[in-house]
Design a protein around this motif. Sequence first.
Motif, short mmCIF file in Angstrom:
data_model
loop_
_atom_site.label_atom_id
_atom_site.label_comp_id
_atom_site.label_asym_id
_atom_site.label_seq_id
_atom_site.Cartn_x
_atom_site.Cartn_y
_atom_site.Cartn_z
N ARG A 44 39.21 86.15 83.79
CA ARG A 44 38.40 86.93 84.65
C ARG A 44 37.28 86.36 85.32
NH1 ARG A 44 38.61 90.57 80.20
NH2 ARG A 44 36.30 90.36 79.80
N VAL A 47 38.75 84.32 88.30
CA VAL A 47 39.20 84.90 89.30
C VAL A 47 37.99 85.88 90.13
CG1 VAL A 47 40.26 87.39 89.69
CG2 VAL A 47 41.32 85.84 88.22
N ALA A 48 37.00 86.24 89.52
CA ALA A 48 35.81 86.77 90.08
C ALA A 48 35.05 85.45 91.13
CB ALA A 48 34.73 87.22 89.07
N THR A 49 35.05 84.48 90.66
CA THR A 49 34.75 83.25 91.50
C THR A 49 35.45 83.03 92.70
OG1 THR A 49 33.60 82.21 89.28
CG2 THR A 49 33.84 81.01 91.39
N LEU A 50 36.61 83.13 92.47
CA LEU A 50 37.71 82.70 93.34
C LEU A 50 37.61 83.94 94.63
CD1 LEU A 50 40.08 81.22 94.97
CD2 LEU A 50 41.68 82.51 93.48
N GLU A 51 37.57 85.22 94.17
CA GLU A 51 37.70 86.41 95.16
C GLU A 51 36.15 86.18 95.83
OE1 GLU A 51 37.87 89.72 92.57
OE2 GLU A 51 39.94 89.76 92.76
N GLY A 52 35.18 85.92 95.23
CA GLY A 52 33.70 85.77 96.01
C GLY A 52 33.77 84.62 97.02
N GLU A 54 36.57 83.72 98.47
CA GLU A 54 37.21 84.05 99.73
C GLU A 54 36.68 84.97 100.36
OE1 GLU A 54 40.75 85.44 97.67
OE2 GLU A 54 41.91 83.76 97.59
N LEU A 55 35.91 86.07 99.91
CA LEU A 55 34.99 86.83 100.67
C LEU A 55 33.77 86.11 101.58
CD1 LEU A 55 34.11 89.76 101.18
CD2 LEU A 55 32.59 89.82 99.25
N GLU A 56 33.39 85.16 101.12
CA GLU A 56 32.28 84.44 101.84
C GLU A 56 33.14 83.55 103.13
OE1 GLU A 56 29.17 84.30 101.56
OE2 GLU A 56 29.07 85.58 99.85
N SER A 58 35.82 84.80 104.43
CA SER A 58 36.14 85.73 105.54
C SER A 58 34.92 86.11 106.42
CB SER A 58 36.53 87.19 104.64
OG SER A 58 35.70 87.71 104.12
#
Length: 206
Positions: A44, A47-52, A54-56, A58
């Motif tokens: 978890r 995954v949270a690090t990866l999503e963060g 990817e958001l940056e 974007s």
Amino acid sequence: PYQDHDKAIASLDSARAQVDNAKSVLAQARAELGEADANNPEIRAAVATLEGAELELSYATVEAPVNGYVTDLTLSPGSYASVGSPMLSLVNTDSWRIVAYYKETQLERMRPGQPASVYLPAYPGVRFEGSIQGIGWGVEQQDGDGARGPDGVPSVTPTVDWVRMAQRFPVRITIADEDPDHPLRKGMRATVRIDTSGTSITTGVE
């Protein structure tokens, strides 16, 4: 024979002990690693690090909602964009539209969907196929500069002041298919001819 039997029993017990020990080691490893699915805290967190990330990423990418050409670009490599300050203009090439102003006396025979022929001075002899997308329902009655009036409707300047001229209303024409050999540009002048059941109505577009 009894000695061989005893050795076999001892070997079996030793093998069972090794299996039990291996199971114990496996259980301990699973406990340390956690569950293999999304309930695993380490998974978890990853995954949270990866999503963060990817958001940056974007935030650093600006995607246009349509296809088109960039024009009036004021940015250079290393420049910073400011909120609310336009940095470029995008000419939409997914849908080309022409606004032709026809006299009110010509509107009776016009309907959305009727075919239209468009001719551009830039490409003599080339015909572009189009159709009526819509017909304006109102214009400003007083003199104007062609922009929107205080009521939010187009303002059309009359040709002369001492003759009651027929008012002109905007008729929106869409181009069916763009010809790659004859690219269109925003602001081009055109002549539009609309086919109304065998009778053509022509007007120029500035």
